[in-house]
Design a protein around this motif. Sequence first.
Motif, PDB file in Angstrom:
ATOM      1  N   MET A 174       4.674   9.443   5.721  1.00  8.43           N
ATOM      2  CA  MET A 174       5.011  10.636   4.951  1.00  8.43           C
ATOM      3  C   MET A 174       3.844  11.620   4.953  1.00  8.43           C
ATOM      4  SD  MET A 174       4.280  12.165   1.770  1.00  8.43           S
ATOM      5  CE  MET A 174       3.608  10.824   0.823  1.00  8.43           C
ATOM      6  N   LEU A 175       2.630  11.111   4.750  1.00  7.45           N
ATOM      7  CA  LEU A 175       1.464  11.989   4.733  1.00  7.45           C
ATOM      8  C   LEU A 175       1.246  12.662   6.089  1.00  7.45           C
ATOM      9  CD1 LEU A 175      -1.020   9.821   2.666  1.00  7.45           C
ATOM     10  CD2 LEU A 175       0.127  11.915   1.932  1.00  7.45           C
ATOM     11  N   LEU A 219      -6.162  10.219   6.680  1.00  8.71           N
ATOM     12  CA  LEU A 219      -6.594   9.366   5.584  1.00  8.71           C
ATOM     13  C   LEU A 219      -6.508   7.880   5.912  1.00  8.71           C
ATOM     14  CD1 LEU A 219      -4.852  11.228   2.637  1.00  8.71           C
ATOM     15  CD2 LEU A 219      -7.244  11.378   3.352  1.00  8.71           C
ATOM     16  N   TYR A 220      -5.421   7.477   6.551  1.00  8.41           N
ATOM     17  CA  TYR A 220      -5.140   6.059   6.753  1.00  8.41           C
ATOM     18  C   TYR A 220      -4.832   5.724   8.200  1.00  8.41           C
ATOM     19  CZ  TYR A 220      -4.288   6.279   1.724  1.00  8.41           C
ATOM     20  OH  TYR A 220      -4.410   6.476   0.380  1.00  8.41           O
ATOM     21  N   VAL A 221      -5.131   4.507   8.577  1.00 10.16           N
ATOM     22  CA  VAL A 221      -4.586   3.925   9.801  1.00 10.16           C
ATOM     23  C   VAL A 221      -3.120   3.638   9.516  1.00 10.16           C
ATOM     24  CG1 VAL A 221      -4.618   1.908  11.308  1.00 10.16           C
ATOM     25  CG2 VAL A 221      -6.762   2.903  10.500  1.00 10.16           C
ATOM     26  N   SER A 241       5.484  -3.045  -7.403  1.00 11.29           N
ATOM     27  CA  SER A 241       5.042  -2.514  -6.115  1.00 11.29           C
ATOM     28  C   SER A 241       3.654  -3.039  -5.788  1.00 11.29           C
ATOM     29  CB  SER A 241       5.015  -0.986  -6.180  1.00 11.29           C
ATOM     30  OG  SER A 241       4.495  -0.432  -5.005  1.00 11.29           O
ATOM     31  N   ILE A 242       3.485  -3.454  -4.548  1.00 13.25           N
ATOM     32  CA  ILE A 242       2.161  -3.819  -4.036  1.00 13.25           C
ATOM     33  C   ILE A 242       1.965  -3.074  -2.724  1.00 13.25           C
ATOM     34  CG2 ILE A 242       0.646  -5.658  -3.201  1.00 13.25           C
ATOM     35  CD1 ILE A 242       2.051  -7.596  -5.015  1.00 13.25           C
ATOM     36  N   MET A 243       0.804  -2.459  -2.579  1.00  9.47           N
ATOM     37  CA  MET A 243       0.520  -1.648  -1.396  1.00  9.47           C
ATOM     38  C   MET A 243      -0.597  -2.271  -0.568  1.00  9.47           C
ATOM     39  SD  MET A 243      -0.695   2.284  -1.185  1.00  9.47           S
ATOM     40  CE  MET A 243       0.815   2.984  -0.562  1.00  9.47           C
ATOM     41  N   ALA A 244      -0.485  -2.105   0.729  1.00  8.22           N
ATOM     42  CA  ALA A 244      -1.570  -2.457   1.647  1.00  8.22           C
ATOM     43  C   ALA A 244      -1.923  -1.198   2.422  1.00  8.22           C
ATOM     44  CB  ALA A 244      -1.138  -3.572   2.593  1.00  8.22           C
ATOM     45  N   TYR A 245      -3.221  -0.959   2.580  1.00  4.15           N
ATOM     46  CA  TYR A 245      -3.650   0.208   3.344  1.00  4.15           C
ATOM     47  C   TYR A 245      -4.983  -0.062   4.028  1.00  4.15           C
ATOM     48  CZ  TYR A 245      -6.854   1.371  -0.489  1.00  4.15           C
ATOM     49  OH  TYR A 245      -7.847   1.333  -1.434  1.00  4.15           O
ATOM     50  N   ALA A 246      -5.168   0.616   5.133  1.00  2.00           N
ATOM     51  CA  ALA A 246      -6.440   0.624   5.849  1.00  2.00           C
ATOM     52  C   ALA A 246      -6.798   2.090   6.062  1.00  2.00           C
ATOM     53  CB  ALA A 246      -6.329  -0.106   7.179  1.00  2.00           C
ATOM     54  N   THR A 247      -8.001   2.462   5.695  1.00  2.00           N
ATOM     55  CA  THR A 247      -8.408   3.860   5.810  1.00  2.00           C
ATOM     56  C   THR A 247      -8.843   4.188   7.233  1.00  2.00           C
ATOM     57  OG1 THR A 247     -10.716   3.430   5.223  1.00  2.00           O
ATOM     58  CG2 THR A 247      -9.174   3.883   3.397  1.00  2.00           C
TER      59      THR A 247
END
Length: 133
Positions: free
Chosen positions: A36-37, A50-52, A82-88
């Motif tokens: 979305m971003l 911002l993110y991978v 909700s649980i989020m996973a992210y890599a910057t």
Amino acid sequence: MTYSRRTPIADVLDDLRIAIEGRGLVIDYQSHVNRMLERTASDLGAERKLYVDAQAFVFCSAALSRKTMEADPANAAFCPYSIMAYATAQQPGVTHITYRRPWRPDGSPASKAALKEVEAMLDGIAREAAGLR
């Protein structure tokens, strides 16, 4: 609450899915936040990546949700979970697993106890996905 792991995000997303479904929970929705971003960046004049990747899993526990809402109907605001996973983009090899702590300072003792159970479930899932269990 956030836990981090030096593992590619694709692996952590798989582990997160397994941790949720392994508890008999059904993932209702997978939110692709990074997509979305990226899709809306040019409309907003944004240039920085911002993110991978950044994805959130949305799910519910009928038993815990009922318990929290029987303790206080206003606890419906915490459902679904909700649980989020992210890599910057700055640290692509580190994946973060994060969730919002369900807490109400004005809640009754029964409400606080029920929400504490929800947090224990979320924390267990996040820790498992982070390789801490």
